[in-house]
Structure formats: C-alpha cells, structure tokens
Write a protein that holds these residues in place. Structure first.
Motif, short mmCIF file in Angstrom:
data_model
loop_
_atom_site.label_atom_id
_atom_site.label_comp_id
_atom_site.label_asym_id
_atom_site.label_seq_id
_atom_site.Cartn_x
_atom_site.Cartn_y
_atom_site.Cartn_z
N ARG A 171 0.84 -1.20 0.00
CA ARG A 171 0.00 0.00 0.00
C ARG A 171 0.89 1.27 0.00
O ARG A 171 0.67 2.19 -0.76
N SER A 172 1.93 1.23 0.86
CA SER A 172 2.74 2.46 0.95
C SER A 172 3.50 2.67 -0.37
O SER A 172 3.69 3.80 -0.81
N GLN A 173 3.88 1.55 -1.01
CA GLN A 173 4.56 1.71 -2.30
C GLN A 173 3.61 2.29 -3.34
O GLN A 173 4.00 3.13 -4.15
N ARG A 174 2.32 1.84 -3.27
CA ARG A 174 1.35 2.34 -4.23
C ARG A 174 1.14 3.84 -4.02
O ARG A 174 1.07 4.62 -4.96
N ASP A 175 1.08 4.26 -2.71
CA ASP A 175 0.90 5.68 -2.41
C ASP A 175 2.08 6.49 -2.94
O ASP A 175 1.92 7.55 -3.54
N GLU A 176 3.28 5.93 -2.69
CA GLU A 176 4.50 6.62 -3.15
C GLU A 176 4.47 6.79 -4.66
O GLU A 176 4.83 7.82 -5.21
N LEU A 177 4.02 5.71 -5.34
CA LEU A 177 3.95 5.71 -6.79
C LEU A 177 2.99 6.79 -7.27
O LEU A 177 3.26 7.51 -8.24
N VAL A 179 2.21 9.54 -5.68
CA VAL A 179 2.84 10.85 -5.49
C VAL A 179 3.84 11.10 -6.61
O VAL A 179 3.88 12.18 -7.23
N LEU A 180 4.65 10.07 -6.92
CA LEU A 180 5.65 10.20 -7.97
C LEU A 180 5.00 10.52 -9.30
O LEU A 180 5.47 11.37 -10.06
N ASN A 181 3.89 9.81 -9.58
CA ASN A 181 3.18 10.03 -10.84
C ASN A 181 2.69 11.46 -10.95
O ASN A 181 2.80 12.09 -11.99
N GLU A 182 2.18 11.96 -9.82
CA GLU A 182 1.66 13.33 -9.80
C GLU A 182 2.82 14.31 -10.07
O GLU A 182 2.68 15.23 -10.88
N GLU A 183 3.98 14.03 -9.41
CA GLU A 183 5.14 14.91 -9.60
C GLU A 183 5.59 14.88 -11.06
O GLU A 183 5.95 15.89 -11.65
#
Ligand code: ADP
Length: 453
Positions: A171-177, A179-183
């Motif tokens: 889950r935390s990796q998906r959240d990080e992903l 955020v990264l996608n948004e950036e």
C-alpha cells in the motif's frame, strides 16, 4: 566459513507429515536470518521452502531437508536448501505447483550429488551482511537443537503478521507511486510549457531573421543599381570630356607650333601650362573610362597562349623611358626557359606596367624589380621596390578608388591605378596582393592560373 565441511549441514530436518511443512518454514526463516538475509528475503526463502515441501509431500511422500552455507564463485555467501525426496520424482523432474516459487529464490533446480537427487534452492546473502563465523554457526546449531519448533498455529500467526506487513508495504509503495506520478505529470506540464514558450520565441526570431534577409536583399539590390548608375555616369562623363580635352591639347600644340605666329615667352609658358594640365586631365579621364568599363563588365579578356619572355622584353623597353632617376635601377628579371601561360596579354601587360610605374614613381633610390615564377598551376609576378613602403592599415585603402596616401600626391597620379589593376587581375581569374611595411619597400604580387580564368 568456507572451511566449514560441505558434508556438515547447518541444520537437518525430516518432512513426513503436514505439520512438518510449518516447522520447515519456521526453521528456514530462522536459518535465513542467521546467515544475514534481510527480512524480506527471509520471508521469500521461508515461503519458497513451504511451497516446495508441500509439493514433495504430495508427490513423493516426504523428503529429508538440509540447510547449508556455501561460498559462491563470486566470493559471496549463498544459503542453500536441499530437499531429498523419499521416492523418485515423477519423470525425474520437479515442476512447482505455483510458478511464482522460482521467483522467490535465485536458483531452484533438481540436482544429483553423490547419487542422491535433491530439489535445491539457493539465495545470495547481501554483500554488506556480516559473514557468520564458524563459532556463530556452531552456536546456532546447538540453539536449534535445544529449542522446540513452534506449533502450526504459531507459524500461522507469524505468517499472518508477515502478510499484513507485506500488504502494508504494497500500500505504501502504491501511495509513493501515486505521489511520484503526480510529480511526473507536474514536471511534464512544466516541460511542455517551456517547450511551447521556446517554440514561440524561436518562431518570433525566425520571423525577425526573415525580415532582416528581405531588407538585406533590398539593400543589396539598391547598392547594385547605385553602382551601375555610377559606372554609367563615369563612362558618359569621361566620354564626353575626352573630345574637348583632346581638342585643347591639339590647340595648344598648334599655338606653340613653329609654323604659327610666335608667342611671347609669357604666352608660351601659359600655353605649356594649359597643355600639361589638359594632358593630366586626359589621363584622368582615360583612367576613369577604363575603370568604368572594367566595373560594368564590358571588358572581355582575350585569352591566348602568352609567352612571357617577349612581354617582359616589351616592358623593359617601355618603362626604361619612365625610369628617369639615376639612383633607381629598373630590373625586369630574365626568364629562363619557356614561360607560357593562358591569359590576356594586353591586360596582363597593363597591370604589370601600372605596378612598375608606381614603383618608379614612389622609389627615390634603390631598385624596382619584376620577377616571375611558376608555383604548381599558377604563375606569380612580384613587383617589388625599395621605396617608402605602405603601413599595414592602408593595405586595403590604397585599392579604393581615388585614395592616395597623404604626402604621396606630389608625384602625381589619380588614385585609380591600383583599383583598376585589381579589377583586371580578378577578370583574369587571379589575385593582386600587397606585402609591405612602412620604410621597408613594397611588393605587389599578382597570381594567375596557368590555364586561364
Ligand atoms: P596613383 O598611383 O595614381 O596615385 P594608385 O591607385 O596606383 O594611384 O595608388 C594609390 C596610392 O597607393 C598611391 O597614391 C600611393 O600613395 C600608394 N602606392 C601605390 N604604389 C605604391 C608603391 N609602390 N610604394 C608606395 N606607395 C604606393
């Protein structure tokens, strides 16, 4: 650790009943932790072990399991687990029930060592993990022997904990992903905006350059027209002036002729003055006419095979009359052997005469010399003198129309000789250059192609 006898495994266990699968899983994780595998890898090894154990219990009725630590060919430690099945494997092959098992470890294969067939798996220990010392391994062996393995329920609890942790991680990796996608999307928008701005600026600049070129074209067309008008004007004026000036000279000659009425001394002097001024004017008019003709492209070189020897003889003869100073020697160097080149003899003669004449005009003592030499497919003519020389900053200016170096005017001239000479040399497909420094004489060099323009 490499000294550890290969035959002495870290741990041996028997797989006979369902319950053993949990024990093997649990022990496998403990062994993995002791040799230095990271938490994630411990779970991977434990999961792979329990999967293979389940398969073997079903197909071969059980297995003998042993754990080892090997030193790999790459100098790194590997944790190896051998599962020797109780009965032969179907077709001597091992096909895991779940294809994902082989991805949990580095190698998973069927091996035969000393007549025993085993299903073998191994996982590399990270380079930064502290190497387990033989003492630590021995201690661990004893420890394992002492502690009783937990129950299936315990193992299930641990397994559940691991599953929750893994889910959390996912889950935390998906959240990080996200955020990264948004950036990334943000950056993309920025890059796109920059790109658009640059494209716009480039288009703007291009429009400017195109306009500038159009203006340049227009200006050069205007210049061409102006230059043509100037040449036409010069040609017309010179032509119109020539007839009256020639008439003045003729009349002057008539007035001083012995057959005419005698003039007083004063009248004679004044008529001489008129004649010499008219002669200067005629000279100027003729030079202007020549230049205008050369500029308008109306001179068509008559290119033939020219032998330089007679041409040089002619120059020697005609220029001797101009070399009036006894302190200045005119040297036209002899040409040895045939000296042939394809060019317009009359135009080349005019250029060399002009340069030699200048040399004689400006040199007060020493010599004026013409020498010709062949270099590859070009002939080079050097007209050098020991005159006053020309400062480098004036090397271009003396080729401009009407330019005369201040102070040089007292020897007469129009300032049209050199521009005309350069035009003629260009027409002949060659170049006219100057090498000189003030006080060190001058050398004018004409270079012409041997085969003609
Ligand atoms: P003109 O000789 O009729 O004045 P030119 O175009 O032949 O015109 O020469 C331009 C000027 O270049 C001359 O007035 C003179 O100042 C300078 N010049 C030309 N040839 C020489 C030379 N051999 N030595 C020194 N100055 C020279």
């Amino acid at each position: 650790m490499t000294d550890e006898p290969a035959a002495q495994p870290l741990l041996q266990m028997a797989l006979r009943v369902e319950q053993d699968i949990f024990v093997i899983r649990q022990r496998g994780r403990e062994v993995a932790a002791v040799v230095g595998l990271e938490h994630q890898d411990q779970v991977r090894v434990a999961t792979a072990l329990s999967e293979v154990a389940r398969d073997l219990l079903r197909t071969t009725g059980g297995a003998d399991v042993s754990f080892h630590v090997d030193a790999g060919a790459d100098g790194r430690c590997h944790l190896r687990a051998d599962l020797a099945p109780l009965a032969p494997l179907p077709d001597d092959r091992y096909q895991p029930q779940s294809g994902a098992v082989s991805r949990l470890v580095d190698t998973l294969s069927v091996s035969t060592a000393e007549g025993v067939t085993v299903v073998r798996m191994s996982r590399r220990v990270p380079a930064n993990a502290p190497t387990p010392t033989p003492e630590r391994l021995a201690e661990f062996r004893t420890e394992l022997g002492r502690t009783a393995p937990g129950s299936a329920l315990d193992e299930l609890t641990v397994q559940n904990g691991q599953l929750i942790a893994a889910l959390d991680e996912v889950r935390s990796q998906r959240d990080e992903l996200a955020v990264l996608n948004e950036e990334l999307a943000e950056t993309n928008r920025g890059v796109l905006a920059l790109y658009n701005q640059l494209t716009e600026e480039l288009e703007e600049t291009n429009r400017g350059v195109v306009a500038l070129y159009a203006e340049l074209d227009e200006k050069s067309a205007q210049l061409r027209t102006a230059s043509e008008s100037k040449s036409r004007f010069l040609a017309n004026v010179s032509h119109e002036l020539r007839a009256p000036v020639t008439a003045i000279i003729g009349l002057g000659r008539l007035l001083t002729d012995s057959a005419s009425d005698p003039l007083t001394d004063e009248q004679g002097r004044q008529v001489d003055l008129i004649r010499s001024s008219a002669a200067d004017l005629l000279n100027l008019v003729n030079e202007l006419l020549d230049l205008a003709k050369a500029e308008s492209g109306r001179i068509e070189p008559d290119v033939t095979e020219v032998d330089l020897r007679p041409l040089f003889g002619q120059l020697r003869g005609t220029l001797r009359a101009l070399a009036t100073r006894p302190e200045v020697e005119l040297v036209v160097e002899e040409l040895t052997g045939p000296a042939l080149l394809r060019t317009d003899e009359v135009l080349l003669g005019q250029v060399l005469r002009n340069l030699l004449h200048n040399g004689l005009k400006f040199t007060e003592r020493g010599e004026v010399r013409l020498r010709a030499s062949q270099h590859g497919d070009r002939w080079q003519f050097d007209v050098s003198d020991t005159g006053p020389g020309i400062a480098p900053e004036l090397h271009d200016r003396i080729f401009e129309e009407f330019y005369q170096i201040p102070g040089a005017t007292r020897v007469g001239g129009t300032g049209l000789g050199l521009p005309y000479a350069r035009r003629l040399v260009t027409l002949l497909g060659g170049s006219l250059e100057l090498t000189s420094a003030q006080g060190e004489g001058s050398t004018f060099t004409v270079s012409l192609p041997t085969g003609g323009a």
